[in-house]
Design a protein around this motif. Structure first.
Motif, PDB file in Angstrom:
ATOM      1  N   ILE A  78       0.866  -1.185   0.000  1.00 34.79           N
ATOM      2  CA  ILE A  78       0.000   0.000   0.000  1.00 34.79           C
ATOM      3  C   ILE A  78       0.898   1.230   0.000  1.00 34.79           C
ATOM      4  CG2 ILE A  78      -1.692   1.359   1.265  1.00 34.79           C
ATOM      5  CD1 ILE A  78      -2.989  -1.059   0.220  1.00 34.79           C
ATOM      6  N   ILE A  79       0.850   2.013  -1.084  1.00 35.06           N
ATOM      7  CA  ILE A  79       1.722   3.175  -1.240  1.00 35.06           C
ATOM      8  C   ILE A  79       0.850   4.432  -1.278  1.00 35.06           C
ATOM      9  CG2 ILE A  79       3.611   4.178  -2.565  1.00 35.06           C
ATOM     10  CD1 ILE A  79       4.158   1.316  -1.638  1.00 35.06           C
ATOM     11  N   PRO A  80       0.624   5.078  -0.123  1.00 35.92           N
ATOM     12  CA  PRO A  80      -0.185   6.302  -0.123  1.00 35.92           C
ATOM     13  C   PRO A  80       0.676   7.547  -0.355  1.00 35.92           C
ATOM     14  CG  PRO A  80       0.209   5.591   2.137  1.00 35.92           C
ATOM     15  CD  PRO A  80       0.963   4.639   1.244  1.00 35.92           C
ATOM     16  N   LEU A  81       0.117   8.507  -1.070  1.00 33.47           N
ATOM     17  CA  LEU A  81       0.788   9.782  -1.321  1.00 33.47           C
ATOM     18  C   LEU A  81      -0.205  10.908  -1.093  1.00 33.47           C
ATOM     19  CD1 LEU A  81       2.654   8.903  -4.648  1.00 33.47           C
ATOM     20  CD2 LEU A  81       3.698   9.203  -2.402  1.00 33.47           C
ATOM     21  N   ARG A  82       0.274  12.011  -0.494  1.00 29.94           N
ATOM     22  CA  ARG A  82      -0.570  13.184  -0.293  1.00 29.94           C
ATOM     23  C   ARG A  82      -0.490  14.058  -1.541  1.00 29.94           C
ATOM     24  NH1 ARG A  82      -4.230  14.427   3.766  1.00 29.94           N
ATOM     25  NH2 ARG A  82      -3.200  16.140   4.813  1.00 29.94           N
ATOM     26  N   LYS A  83      -1.649  14.440  -2.076  1.00 30.71           N
ATOM     27  CA  LYS A  83      -1.704  15.312  -3.245  1.00 30.71           C
ATOM     28  C   LYS A  83      -2.757  16.404  -3.028  1.00 30.71           C
ATOM     29  CE  LYS A  83       1.184  12.996  -5.964  1.00 30.71           C
ATOM     30  NZ  LYS A  83       2.338  13.552  -6.709  1.00 30.71           N
ATOM     31  N   PRO A  84      -2.593  17.208  -1.977  1.00 30.42           N
ATOM     32  CA  PRO A  84      -3.593  18.246  -1.706  1.00 30.42           C
ATOM     33  C   PRO A  84      -3.611  19.291  -2.813  1.00 30.42           C
ATOM     34  CG  PRO A  84      -1.661  18.568  -0.331  1.00 30.42           C
ATOM     35  CD  PRO A  84      -1.461  17.255  -1.025  1.00 30.42           C
ATOM     36  N   GLY A  85      -4.797  19.840  -3.043  1.00 30.27           N
ATOM     37  CA  GLY A  85      -4.921  20.906  -4.036  1.00 30.27           C
ATOM     38  C   GLY A  85      -5.400  20.428  -5.388  1.00 30.27           C
TER      39      GLY A  85
END
Length: 279
Positions: free
Chosen positions: A53-60
């Protein structure tokens, strides 16, 4: 056979953990972009972070359906040719094992396998039970105990084979796929089903409406899409739905219900085609 998942989420804390756990039963790895959740979704993803499981934050970023193609583009160098990409929505659960259908698609030399969405809806009795229990206790119940009324309403291409030169166009709201020469991918005759839960709690429905309003508009065609923030407005009369029998380990969609959904889809496509010709 290798299967890799790509997903984009925002404020799905109540369901994302279960959805990913189900997908891990057949996916070798899943990449998840969080668009800036404020409800604890990112905390769930952090707890699940692993080699698979590879989560990444991409806000905006604003949500579009085709955004999952950008997830694939970033992970592409880690996905071998011939592997399958599963386009995963946070609120869905695949029925059964997809590998036999994908193997059959490979024998057909096809690169796209579609799924029918089995959309579960709250009915008036569910609302009465929710009000009796309260939203917190209601949310703690498994989705399969909360909702048993459904209709098959929507079809999407969800498994894409990573053929050499695969083109995944993300310029529009919906993804478009082509081979190295620009020709559309060959579609498999195989079909799968997903349990899909768009409307789960009053709080979730209100948050979903905000997210959708901030997204670019999209034409959903024959898909009945409720954009309301009021859970009560998402109810369907029980008589309009099919019922998943209590105690069933997994849903089996009646043949006639699928036939009804196919007729609706083909009728819509025919009307759209005639409208374009008149135009």
């Amino acid at each position: 056979m290798k299967i890799y998942g790509v997903s984009v989420v925002q404020n799905e804390a109540d369901v994302i953990g279960d959805s990913l756990a189900r997908a891990l039963e057949f996916c070798d790895r899943i990449w998840v972009w969080d668009l800036g959740s404020t409800d604890g979704t990112w905390d769930v993803l952090e707890r699940m972070r692993s080699e698979r499981i590879i989560p990444l934050r991409k806000p905006g970023l604003r949500f579009t359906s085709s955004l999952k193609g950008r997830v694939f583009a970033e992970a592409r160098n880690q996905i071998e040719d011939g592997a399958w990409i599963y386009i995963l929505d946070a609120d869905e659960f695949l029925l059964g094992d997809p590998r036999p259908a994908l193997a059959a698609a490979e024998r057909e030399d096809a690169a796209r396998v579609g799924v029918w969405q089995v959309n579960f809806f709250p009915v008036p009795d569910d609302l009465a039970r929710l009000r009796l229990l309260g939203e917190k206790e209601w949310t703690a119940l498994p989705l399969t105990d909360r909702f048993r009324h459904y209709r098959v309403e929507w079809f999407e291409w969800r498994f894409i084979r990573n053929i050499p030169g695969l083109q995944w166009d993300t310029s529009g709201h919906h993804s478009r796929f082509a081979d190295a020469t620009g020709r559309p991918l060959k579609n498999s005759e195989r079909r799968l089903f997903v349990r899909h839960y768009r409307y789960r709690t009053p709080g979730q429905v209100a948050a979903r409406a905000v997210t959708r309003r901030e997204s670019p508009p999209a034409d959903y065609g024959q898909f009945r899409y409720e954009s309301t923030a009021a859970f009560e407005e998402c109810l369907r009369p029980a008589w309009q739905c099919r019922t998943w029998p209590a105690g069933d380990a997994e849903l089996t969609v009646p043949r006639w219900e699928l036939l009804r959904a196919q007729l609706v889809m083909y009728g819509f496509r025919l009307r759209r085609k005639l409208t374009r010709r008149r135009g």
